[in-house]
Design an enzyme around this catalytic site. Sequence first.
Site, short mmCIF file in Angstrom:
data_model
loop_
_atom_site.label_atom_id
_atom_site.label_comp_id
_atom_site.label_asym_id
_atom_site.label_seq_id
_atom_site.Cartn_x
_atom_site.Cartn_y
_atom_site.Cartn_z
N CYS A 136 45.44 160.63 87.87
CA CYS A 136 44.39 160.71 86.83
C CYS A 136 44.25 162.01 86.12
O CYS A 136 43.83 163.20 86.71
CB CYS A 136 42.86 160.29 87.49
SG CYS A 136 41.61 160.33 86.22
N CYS A 139 40.63 163.11 85.35
CA CYS A 139 40.05 163.61 86.36
C CYS A 139 40.54 165.15 86.68
O CYS A 139 40.15 165.94 87.02
CB CYS A 139 40.17 162.84 87.41
SG CYS A 139 40.15 161.05 87.37
N ASP A 140 41.60 165.36 86.62
CA ASP A 140 42.34 166.30 87.69
C ASP A 140 43.25 167.42 86.59
O ASP A 140 43.70 168.58 87.09
CB ASP A 140 43.22 165.91 88.74
CG ASP A 140 42.52 165.08 89.81
OD1 ASP A 140 41.29 165.48 89.91
OD2 ASP A 140 43.15 164.11 90.74
#
Length: 312
Positions: A136, A139-140
């Site tokens: 992701c 997200c990251d």
Amino acid sequence: MSEDVRLCTIIGSGPAGYTAAIYAARAGLKPLLYTGKEPGGQLMITNDVENYPGYPDGIMGPQMMEDFKKQAQRFDTDIKSEMITEVDLSGPIHYLTSETGEKIATHTVIISTGASAKWLGLESETKLMNKGVSACAVCDGFFYRGKEVIVVGGGDTAAEEATYLAKLCPTVHLLVRRDEMRASKIMQKRVLNTTNLQVHWNTETVEVLGEEEVTGAKVKNNKTGEESVIDAKGFFVAIGHKPNTQIFSNWLDMNEAGYLITGADSTTTKVGGVFASGDAQDHVYRQAVTAAGTGCMAALDAERYLAAKEII
Ligand code: NDP
């Protein structure tokens, strides 16, 4: 003796499921929630979550799901750490069967079974999960600002993740296993027009490199057989997601990838009293906050359904 029929049963324990539980419980529906085999869902494999509003300093994914769970329990959600393995949605009352064989009768069902990221299946990928390996970018990606990264895949997800990362990272290496991408033309154009995004055609991953954290990947050109090493700190696998919806395939409409189809601006499915939320039905946004939003919608839809049927 009349059977005990639940007002609302929720399947799944990611942000969608727990949010549905909080709303349903506060509306007096006494929800029963089955966590499934990955309690907490995809956030359990995420490190810091920095894009969920309300956490100014960010929060670890597993901690966030623990907080969701506590909040659902505070309003008396009945939580069972089991899987639902079978459903019967043929009548006005719906029947669910748990992995222990228990049969649950329920007026409404909220499906929040989520989706699971597909992985390459390499041992080194598993070893370095959350140590540079991620599925992701939204997200990251932030943790790889200023660092080189690799993205694997040739679909719209990979194109989107790679262009997103190209705004943060000096070089993004996109590994495409064929000599063309599956992604839509517009996304391909965006990829090819991004100067710091380097596409490696006909390229497969042999091994993700690194001991404690990712240092790069050994890759192979599957036309020439030539192997080489690409240095990178992040390794993003973007080869698609699989919604966890198989048990509903005989009952509900889904698209060819298995995402449940819901009515416009609602969480209704084609079966009355059955609602779908989160990544099981959303293949576009797939964020914790959007999943929580549709979980809330599903609980409100369930409450309205029960009221319209004069069950509550
Ligand atoms: P797709 O199934 O469309 O693409 C998967 C990609 O990963 C393909 O290029 C495939 O290669 C590659 N792949 C699969 N397995 C491997 C492997 N083991 N090693 C290397 N590469 C592999 O999945 P997406 O998640 O990209 O998209 C899913 C759906 O969601 C699509 O319909 C897409 O259009 C949609 N979507 C839409 C977006 C938008 O509109 N903004 C954003 C993201 C997704 P190959 O082509 O060789 O099979």
